[in-house]
Motif scaffolding. Sequence first.
Motif, mmCIF file in Angstrom:
data_model
loop_
_atom_site.group_PDB
_atom_site.id
_atom_site.type_symbol
_atom_site.label_atom_id
_atom_site.label_comp_id
_atom_site.label_asym_id
_atom_site.label_seq_id
_atom_site.Cartn_x
_atom_site.Cartn_y
_atom_site.Cartn_z
ATOM 1 N N LYS A 135 0.859 -1.183 0.000
ATOM 2 C CA LYS A 135 0.000 0.000 0.000
ATOM 3 C C LYS A 135 0.900 1.241 0.000
ATOM 4 O O LYS A 135 2.103 1.131 0.214
ATOM 5 C CB LYS A 135 -0.920 -0.025 1.224
ATOM 6 N N LYS A 136 0.301 2.428 -0.250
ATOM 7 C CA LYS A 136 1.151 3.592 -0.510
ATOM 8 C C LYS A 136 1.128 4.692 0.545
ATOM 9 O O LYS A 136 2.116 5.388 0.765
ATOM 10 C CB LYS A 136 0.722 4.243 -1.836
ATOM 11 N N LYS A 137 -0.037 4.930 1.157
ATOM 12 C CA LYS A 137 -0.154 6.140 1.986
ATOM 13 C C LYS A 137 0.362 5.905 3.407
ATOM 14 O O LYS A 137 0.313 4.779 3.915
ATOM 15 C CB LYS A 137 -1.620 6.594 2.041
ATOM 16 N N ILE A 138 0.829 6.996 4.020
ATOM 17 C CA ILE A 138 1.212 6.880 5.430
ATOM 18 C C ILE A 138 0.481 7.950 6.245
ATOM 19 O O ILE A 138 0.169 9.030 5.742
ATOM 20 C CB ILE A 138 2.740 7.022 5.642
ATOM 21 N N ILE A 139 0.229 7.612 7.487
ATOM 22 C CA ILE A 139 -0.341 8.591 8.419
ATOM 23 C C ILE A 139 0.754 8.995 9.395
ATOM 24 O O ILE A 139 1.402 8.134 9.989
ATOM 25 C CB ILE A 139 -1.541 7.997 9.192
ATOM 26 N N LYS A 140 0.967 10.311 9.489
ATOM 27 C CA LYS A 140 1.821 10.838 10.548
ATOM 28 C C LYS A 140 0.994 11.849 11.345
ATOM 29 O O LYS A 140 -0.200 11.998 11.078
ATOM 30 C CB LYS A 140 3.111 11.459 9.989
ATOM 31 N N PHE A 141 1.647 12.525 12.282
ATOM 32 C CA PHE A 141 0.911 13.461 13.125
ATOM 33 C C PHE A 141 1.486 14.866 12.985
ATOM 34 O O PHE A 141 2.713 15.042 12.935
ATOM 35 C CB PHE A 141 0.945 12.998 14.592
ATOM 36 N N GLU A 142 0.598 15.863 12.928
ATOM 37 C CA GLU A 142 1.011 17.268 12.845
ATOM 38 C C GLU A 142 1.978 17.576 13.972
ATOM 39 O O GLU A 142 1.682 17.288 15.143
ATOM 40 C CB GLU A 142 -0.201 18.174 13.068
ATOM 41 N N GLY A 143 3.102 18.191 13.611
ATOM 42 C CA GLY A 143 4.068 18.601 14.636
ATOM 43 C C GLY A 143 5.059 17.515 15.007
ATOM 44 O O GLY A 143 6.019 17.771 15.718
ATOM 45 N N SER A 151 8.826 12.457 2.475
ATOM 46 C CA SER A 151 7.491 12.057 2.941
ATOM 47 C C SER A 151 7.127 12.653 4.292
ATOM 48 O O SER A 151 5.968 12.634 4.683
ATOM 49 C CB SER A 151 7.427 10.539 3.091
ATOM 50 N N PHE A 152 8.136 13.155 5.009
ATOM 51 C CA PHE A 152 7.860 13.606 6.380
ATOM 52 C C PHE A 152 7.798 15.115 6.519
ATOM 53 O O PHE A 152 7.395 15.627 7.557
ATOM 54 C CB PHE A 152 8.944 13.077 7.331
ATOM 55 N N LEU A 153 8.228 15.852 5.488
ATOM 56 C CA LEU A 153 8.293 17.314 5.631
ATOM 57 C C LEU A 153 6.964 17.965 5.268
ATOM 58 O O LEU A 153 6.907 18.916 4.488
ATOM 59 C CB LEU A 153 9.430 17.876 4.789
ATOM 60 N N ILE A 154 5.926 17.433 5.842
ATOM 61 C CA ILE A 154 4.585 17.945 5.617
ATOM 62 C C ILE A 154 3.980 18.146 6.998
ATOM 63 O O ILE A 154 3.810 17.190 7.748
ATOM 64 C CB ILE A 154 3.763 16.951 4.767
ATOM 65 N N GLU A 174 3.079 15.187 -5.516
ATOM 66 C CA GLU A 174 2.697 13.765 -5.623
ATOM 67 C C GLU A 174 3.153 12.994 -4.382
ATOM 68 O O GLU A 174 2.459 12.105 -3.902
ATOM 69 C CB GLU A 174 3.338 13.122 -6.867
ATOM 70 N N THR A 175 4.329 13.352 -3.870
ATOM 71 C CA THR A 175 4.835 12.688 -2.654
ATOM 72 C C THR A 175 4.023 13.156 -1.449
ATOM 73 O O THR A 175 3.602 12.348 -0.614
ATOM 74 C CB THR A 175 6.330 13.032 -2.439
ATOM 75 N N ALA A 176 3.824 14.482 -1.372
ATOM 76 C CA ALA A 176 3.093 15.039 -0.222
ATOM 77 C C ALA A 176 1.697 14.436 -0.127
ATOM 78 O O ALA A 176 1.177 14.214 0.975
ATOM 79 C CB ALA A 176 3.018 16.553 -0.351
ATOM 80 N N ALA A 177 1.095 14.143 -1.288
ATOM 81 C CA ALA A 177 -0.278 13.624 -1.291
ATOM 82 C C ALA A 177 -0.368 12.248 -0.630
ATOM 83 O O ALA A 177 -1.452 11.821 -0.217
ATOM 84 C CB ALA A 177 -0.789 13.547 -2.724
ATOM 85 N N LEU A 178 0.756 11.591 -0.509
ATOM 86 C CA LEU A 178 0.729 10.249 0.094
ATOM 87 C C LEU A 178 0.909 10.287 1.615
ATOM 88 O O LEU A 178 0.883 9.257 2.274
ATOM 89 C CB LEU A 178 1.829 9.375 -0.535
ATOM 90 N N THR A 179 1.150 11.498 2.148
ATOM 91 C CA THR A 179 1.324 11.634 3.602
ATOM 92 C C THR A 179 0.116 12.344 4.200
ATOM 93 O O THR A 179 -0.196 13.474 3.818
ATOM 94 C CB THR A 179 2.602 12.443 3.916
ATOM 95 N N LEU A 180 -0.557 11.691 5.122
ATOM 96 C CA LEU A 180 -1.733 12.288 5.763
ATOM 97 C C LEU A 180 -1.347 12.684 7.184
ATOM 98 O O LEU A 180 -0.623 11.951 7.856
ATOM 99 C CB LEU A 180 -2.877 11.279 5.798
ATOM 100 N N ASN A 181 -1.825 13.859 7.607
ATOM 101 C CA ASN A 181 -1.480 14.357 8.935
ATOM 102 C C ASN A 181 -2.657 14.276 9.894
ATOM 103 O O ASN A 181 -3.628 15.008 9.749
ATOM 104 C CB ASN A 181 -1.025 15.814 8.832
#
Length: 430
Positions: A135-143, A151-154, A174-181
């Motif tokens: 799968k492609k997307k990742i979830i990280k947390f704001e801050g 992928s992490f500089l969002i 395109e890269t940023a779109a795969l990272t959800l905050n």
Amino acid sequence: MMTTTKSEELFARAVEKIPGGVNSPVRAFKSVGGNPVFIERGENAHFWDVDGNEYIDYVMSWGPLILGHAHHEVTLAIQEAASRGASYGAPTKIEVKMAELICSMVPSVEMVRMVNSGTEATMSAIRLARAYTKKKKIIKFEGCYHGHGDSFLIKAGSGALTLGVPSSPGVPDETAALTLNAVYNDLASVEKMIAENSGDIAAIIVEPVAANMGVVVPAEGFLKGLRDLATQHNVVLIFDEVLTGFRLSAGGAQERFGVRADLVTMGKVIGGGLPVGAYGGKREIMQLVAPSGPMYQAGTLSGNPLAMTAGFAALSILKRKPIIYEQLEAKAKFLAENFREAASDAGVAVQVNHIDSLITVFFTENPVLNYADAITSDTEKYGKFFHAMLNEGVYLPPAQFEAMFVSTAHTQKDLDKTVDAFKKAIQAVK
Ligand code: PLP
């Protein structure tokens, strides 16, 4: 007032040849104003700048130096290893010993791959999670900050947050779109994200104690909730323990909170002050890493014998003396309680977030439980406070959204002096 002529001269030369004069942004003092002091040597909890000013250090190389500067056992180990050559690019015994030691200390880590920085560890871990789940997307947390991988500089923390560019130019959309905050300490925000991206989430990556928007402690049940969601939805749970590993306890946050991740990223303390990172986890996942599997990841200096020797010496001490963690907690608690009291006496609104050996003094009236709370802090006040502390001989993180690191080398005399400095410095922000 202290003299900083030599530091000023060096900084003037540095900005000509190094972007911003530094090799990592937060060192430049941009968010607190003024110019950085250049350090010449360190010993125990102290370091000295090129003008001879002495400081009690609470940055501790941003975490690695849990045993203080120039710890004799670590230093001797490095000297001895250096005399046998700096690097071979071929396997060595110390790599095997290091892998065995890490697996014995860190829960859920059955296999481990060494790299050279925390950034490399997190970048590799998400590639691995994607390879494993397809799968492609990742979830990280704001801050939260996971190094400077694209992928992490969002909505990232640490220097990115401090400099006001939490999302960096140069990261393709395109890269940023795969990272959800998602929102730290808010399980519902994660649940919603998973539902809206059904079947697309490869990984959830989290700082189990957030420390790159300042210290933010996980709410009761938050980490366990992430574990449950990850299991339910076939998502790889990555604990980014670059900062918390070997710091909250010998086994890091997993041991501290009793929650198990699928993959763990490590850095900082693991290298004893030399550049080391690592990622590890379940055998089933780690076996996908080349050359045992198809997920490619490599490094010319990975597992470098000097770095492994330094890390092995530091981790061995931490494993041998678990009492260290109680002592660290007691020292930081002493500071946190005295800071709260002194700020209250001075009538200055602060939130002192503290867990184990990590502390942040936020200049805000709001309790800080996530990124939105953290950024209510008055960073101008923090800047004034920082410089007042520096003048008193206490070196704090030169940015509001960072942690103070307490080490085993801080003595009661250092702590008392720090509290005295705080009482004076807090007047500067009134
Ligand atoms: N992850 C976390 C939680 C960190 O705190 C950091 C650095 O501060 C990183 C990753 C990146 O590590 P490095 O600076 O070694 O690349």
